[in-house]
Motif scaffolding. Sequence first.
Motif, PDB file in Angstrom:
ATOM      1  N   GLN A 119     116.326  -0.515  -0.628  1.00  0.00           N
ATOM      2  CA  GLN A 119     115.649  -0.915  -1.855  1.00  0.00           C
ATOM      3  C   GLN A 119     114.907   0.242  -2.496  1.00  0.00           C
ATOM      4  OE1 GLN A 119     113.432  -4.545  -1.826  1.00  0.00           O
ATOM      5  NE2 GLN A 119     115.372  -5.495  -2.279  1.00  0.00           N
ATOM      6  N   ASP A 155     105.886 -12.739   1.966  1.00  0.00           N
ATOM      7  CA  ASP A 155     105.870 -11.336   1.564  1.00  0.00           C
ATOM      8  C   ASP A 155     107.222 -10.643   1.671  1.00  0.00           C
ATOM      9  OD1 ASP A 155     102.487 -10.666   2.784  1.00  0.00           O
ATOM     10  OD2 ASP A 155     103.240 -11.452   0.881  1.00  0.00           O
ATOM     11  N   ILE A 156     108.158 -11.225   2.418  1.00  0.00           N
ATOM     12  CA  ILE A 156     109.473 -10.612   2.534  1.00  0.00           C
ATOM     13  C   ILE A 156     110.511 -11.406   1.725  1.00  0.00           C
ATOM     14  CG2 ILE A 156     111.311  -9.948   4.134  1.00  0.00           C
ATOM     15  CD1 ILE A 156     109.157  -9.443   6.244  1.00  0.00           C
ATOM     16  N   GLU A 158     109.660 -13.710  -0.381  1.00  0.00           N
ATOM     17  CA  GLU A 158     109.024 -13.923  -1.692  1.00  0.00           C
ATOM     18  C   GLU A 158     109.210 -15.348  -2.217  1.00  0.00           C
ATOM     19  OE1 GLU A 158     110.674 -10.614  -3.887  1.00  0.00           O
ATOM     20  OE2 GLU A 158     109.153  -9.257  -3.110  1.00  0.00           O
ATOM     21  N   TYR A 161     104.277 -20.340  -2.572  1.00  0.00           N
ATOM     22  CA  TYR A 161     103.462 -21.058  -1.599  1.00  0.00           C
ATOM     23  C   TYR A 161     103.904 -22.510  -1.483  1.00  0.00           C
ATOM     24  CZ  TYR A 161      99.927 -17.355  -1.234  1.00  0.00           C
ATOM     25  OH  TYR A 161      99.264 -16.184  -0.975  1.00  0.00           O
ATOM     26  N   ASN A 180      96.953 -15.335   4.498  1.00  0.00           N
ATOM     27  CA  ASN A 180      95.816 -14.422   4.499  1.00  0.00           C
ATOM     28  C   ASN A 180      95.544 -13.901   5.910  1.00  0.00           C
ATOM     29  OD1 ASN A 180      93.788 -13.185   2.847  1.00  0.00           O
ATOM     30  ND2 ASN A 180      92.276 -14.472   3.882  1.00  0.00           N
ATOM     31  N   ARG A 183      98.276 -11.555   7.137  1.00  0.00           N
ATOM     32  CA  ARG A 183      98.163 -10.202   6.577  1.00  0.00           C
ATOM     33  C   ARG A 183      97.035  -9.446   7.267  1.00  0.00           C
ATOM     34  NH1 ARG A 183      98.408 -12.058   0.275  1.00  0.00           N
ATOM     35  NH2 ARG A 183     100.669 -12.244   0.052  1.00  0.00           N
ATOM     36  N   GLN A 187      97.335  -6.146   9.373  1.00  0.00           N
ATOM     37  CA  GLN A 187      96.508  -5.003   8.996  1.00  0.00           C
ATOM     38  C   GLN A 187      95.782  -4.432  10.214  1.00  0.00           C
ATOM     39  OE1 GLN A 187      92.813  -5.461   8.472  1.00  0.00           O
ATOM     40  NE2 GLN A 187      92.431  -3.384   7.807  1.00  0.00           N
ATOM     41  N   PHE A 198     101.174   3.029  -1.551  1.00  0.00           N
ATOM     42  CA  PHE A 198     101.896   2.608  -2.752  1.00  0.00           C
ATOM     43  C   PHE A 198     100.970   2.645  -3.945  1.00  0.00           C
ATOM     44  CE2 PHE A 198     106.058   1.146  -1.495  1.00  0.00           C
ATOM     45  CZ  PHE A 198     105.916   1.169  -0.129  1.00  0.00           C
TER      46      PHE A 198
ATOM     47  N   SER B  12      93.661 -12.958  -0.121  1.00  0.00           N
ATOM     48  CA  SER B  12      95.059 -13.265  -0.476  1.00  0.00           C
ATOM     49  C   SER B  12      95.179 -13.769  -1.902  1.00  0.00           C
ATOM     50  CB  SER B  12      95.639 -14.315   0.472  1.00  0.00           C
ATOM     51  OG  SER B  12      96.391 -13.703   1.481  1.00  0.00           O
ATOM     52  N   GLU B  16      97.076 -12.088  -5.030  1.00  0.00           N
ATOM     53  CA  GLU B  16      98.128 -12.854  -5.713  1.00  0.00           C
ATOM     54  C   GLU B  16      97.720 -13.176  -7.146  1.00  0.00           C
ATOM     55  OE1 GLU B  16     100.921 -13.831  -4.095  1.00  0.00           O
ATOM     56  OE2 GLU B  16     100.444 -13.724  -1.983  1.00  0.00           O
ATOM     57  N   ASP B  43      94.208  -2.029   2.245  1.00  0.00           N
ATOM     58  CA  ASP B  43      95.220  -2.108   3.311  1.00  0.00           C
ATOM     59  C   ASP B  43      96.108  -3.335   3.131  1.00  0.00           C
ATOM     60  OD1 ASP B  43      93.277  -0.788   6.125  1.00  0.00           O
ATOM     61  OD2 ASP B  43      94.530   0.169   4.603  1.00  0.00           O
ATOM     62  N   LEU B  44      95.499  -4.453   2.796  1.00  0.00           N
ATOM     63  CA  LEU B  44      96.274  -5.683   2.613  1.00  0.00           C
ATOM     64  C   LEU B  44      97.251  -5.535   1.453  1.00  0.00           C
ATOM     65  CD1 LEU B  44      93.667  -8.547   3.111  1.00  0.00           C
ATOM     66  CD2 LEU B  44      95.480  -7.857   4.642  1.00  0.00           C
ATOM     67  N   ASN B  46      98.476  -2.795   0.444  1.00  0.00           N
ATOM     68  CA  ASN B  46      99.489  -1.872   0.934  1.00  0.00           C
ATOM     69  C   ASN B  46     100.534  -2.598   1.795  1.00  0.00           C
ATOM     70  OD1 ASN B  46     100.400   0.753   0.862  1.00  0.00           O
ATOM     71  ND2 ASN B  46      99.371   1.316   2.765  1.00  0.00           N
ATOM     72  N   ILE B  47     100.046  -3.429   2.705  1.00  0.00           N
ATOM     73  CA  ILE B  47     100.951  -4.164   3.595  1.00  0.00           C
ATOM     74  C   ILE B  47     101.845  -5.104   2.790  1.00  0.00           C
ATOM     75  CG2 ILE B  47     100.974  -6.103   5.254  1.00  0.00           C
ATOM     76  CD1 ILE B  47      98.728  -4.600   6.712  1.00  0.00           C
ATOM     77  N   LYS B  48     101.265  -5.728   1.824  1.00  0.00           N
ATOM     78  CA  LYS B  48     102.043  -6.656   0.985  1.00  0.00           C
ATOM     79  C   LYS B  48     103.188  -5.908   0.305  1.00  0.00           C
ATOM     80  CE  LYS B  48     101.036 -10.122  -2.597  1.00  0.00           C
ATOM     81  NZ  LYS B  48     102.044  -9.675  -3.520  1.00  0.00           N
ATOM     82  N   HIS B  49     102.874  -4.724  -0.202  1.00  0.00           N
ATOM     83  CA  HIS B  49     103.914  -3.924  -0.856  1.00  0.00           C
ATOM     84  C   HIS B  49     104.971  -3.459   0.135  1.00  0.00           C
ATOM     85  CE1 HIS B  49     102.529  -3.684  -4.931  1.00  0.00           C
ATOM     86  NE2 HIS B  49     101.320  -3.307  -4.565  1.00  0.00           N
ATOM     87  N   ILE B  50     104.504  -3.018   1.286  1.00  0.00           N
ATOM     88  CA  ILE B  50     105.442  -2.512   2.298  1.00  0.00           C
ATOM     89  C   ILE B  50     106.398  -3.619   2.737  1.00  0.00           C
ATOM     90  CG2 ILE B  50     105.608  -1.756   4.715  1.00  0.00           C
ATOM     91  CD1 ILE B  50     103.082  -0.080   4.171  1.00  0.00           C
ATOM     92  N   LEU B  51     105.846  -4.795   2.965  1.00  0.00           N
ATOM     93  CA  LEU B  51     106.688  -5.920   3.409  1.00  0.00           C
ATOM     94  C   LEU B  51     107.717  -6.272   2.346  1.00  0.00           C
ATOM     95  CD1 LEU B  51     104.096  -8.287   5.134  1.00  0.00           C
ATOM     96  CD2 LEU B  51     105.785  -6.829   6.222  1.00  0.00           C
ATOM     97  N   SER B  52     107.283  -6.290   1.104  1.00  0.00           N
ATOM     98  CA  SER B  52     108.226  -6.679   0.050  1.00  0.00           C
ATOM     99  C   SER B  52     109.290  -5.601  -0.158  1.00  0.00           C
ATOM    100  CB  SER B  52     107.504  -6.983  -1.254  1.00  0.00           C
ATOM    101  OG  SER B  52     106.961  -5.800  -1.785  1.00  0.00           O
ATOM    102  N   ASP B  53     108.984  -4.378   0.286  1.00  0.00           N
ATOM    103  CA  ASP B  53     109.941  -3.294   0.120  1.00  0.00           C
ATOM    104  C   ASP B  53     110.751  -2.981   1.369  1.00  0.00           C
ATOM    105  OD1 ASP B  53     108.040  -1.279  -2.270  1.00  0.00           O
ATOM    106  OD2 ASP B  53     109.513  -2.876  -2.530  1.00  0.00           O
TER     107      ASP B  53
END
Lengths: 198, 223
Positions: A119, A155-156, A158, A161, A180, A183, A187, A198, B12, B16, B43-44, B46-53
Motif C-alpha cells: 500500500q 483499524d485494519i 476499517e 463501529y 480505545n 489501541r 501503544q 506519519f 479514540s 475519530e 502514539d495512538l 501513529n498506531i492507527k495510521h500504521i495499522l491502516s497502512d
Amino acid sequence: MSKYAKLQSDLSDEELIQRFQNDDYSAYEIIVSRYKDQLLNFAYRFLGNVEEAEDIVQETLLRLYRNKHAYRQIAKFSTWIYTIAGNLAKTELRKRKRRKVVSISDIGFDDKEYEIEDQLATTDKDANTALTEKIIQKAIDELPPRFKQVIVLRDIQELSYEEIGSILHIPLGTVKSRVNRARLKLQSKLKDIKLPAF
Amino acid sequence: MKECDDYNKLFSDYLEKTLDEKNRQSLQKHLASCAACKAKIDDLRNIKHILSDLPRIKTSRYFDQVLYSRIRQEKRAKQTQRWIFPFFELNWKTTVYAVAAVALVFLGAFWQRLSYTSMNNQLRINQIAVEQVLQGEMNYIDPGYMIFVRVDSAKSTYRIINYTTLDYAETMKAFQNTRATSTVYSDESELPNLKEAPQNEGVLVLKEKQSERQQIKNAEYNF
C-alpha cells in the motif's frame, strides 16, 4: 468484461446474495472474488498465520455456499459473512492452544505464493518497514481476543463501529471502549520501539 | 476536574473526530498542558495510521481452484446420495447385493496384479512431504482421487500419505519433511508396473475414506 458480467459486478452484495439464493451461481463467484482477499486479511491479522487464515476463508465461503438461505436481509451481507469468518477464527484460536502446529514453512513448502499488496506505493518496502510490520503483528497477536477482534476490524479492515457491533453482538459503546483500550494496549507494547512517524 | 485516566477514555473518539464539542474542547485544553497525554495521543494516532497502512495480503493463486474443487466434490456427493437413496428405499436387499457384487468384481480384477497385505502393528505410519506433488501440476489432492506414492522404505518402515481432503491446509500441515523420496501419480492409469519397482521400495494406494484404503505391497519385496 461482458455486459452481463459488468452488470453483475455493479450489483450490491445484498443483490448478489439474493441472486445466488435464486440459484444464480455466477453471483456466488462474484461474492467470492469480492470478499476472499479482505476476509483473508482479516483472518490473517487475527490469527497471525497465513495458512490457517486461508483455511478460515475457504470454510467461510463454503458455508456461504451451503447455507445461502440462512442469510436474511435484516443485516448487511458483509456483517453476516464477517460474523461467520470471525467465529471460525475464534474457534481456530481456541483449537490452536490444544494442538501443536506444524508450520508449512518448516517443510519448505513454497508452492503457495501469497501476494502482499504494497500500500505504500510511493515508498520502497525496505527492511525497516518489513520489520515494523512483523513487530506490529506480534503485538497484535499478543492482544486478548476481544481487543484483537475490534482493532483488526476497525483499524485494519476499517469497518464502522456499528458494523463491528453487529458482527460481534456487542453494544456500540463497548466497541468504542474496546477499540480505545486495544489501541492503548498496543501503544504500551510498542512504546519501546521506534516506529515510523506519519 | 477530570484526571488523565478520564481523558484517556476520550482519545479514540477524539481521533475519530466523533467527540462532542464540549469534551473535545476540554480534551484539547488538557492536551495543551499535559505532555504525557499529548505523547500518548500522538502514539495512538501513529498506531492507527500504521495499522491502516499495513500491507494487505491476498489469497494464494490456487485458492479459487481449491474452493471450487471442494464445491464440485460436495455436489457430486449429494448427487450420489440422491441416486442411491431412492433405490435403497425401493429395494434395499437388491441394493446390498448389487453393491457387494460390484465390490467382488472390482477386487477380483485387481487380485492378480496386486497383492494385499493388511497393515500390521509393526508398521510405523509416518507422514511424508509432498513437495513433489505440489511443485508439479497437481497441487491439490481432490477427494476421491487415488494417490500412488512410491517411497523408499527404511528398516521396514512405510511412509504413507494420510489426508483429509476437505481441509487442504490441514492436510498439508500434517506432512513433515522426511528423507524419503516420493513419486506421485495423479491417476490410476499412471501406476507403473509394480514388478519393475526397485527393491526396497513400496507402492501404496490410498483413497480418502478409511473404509476404502488399501495398502498394496508388492509381495516380492521384503519390508
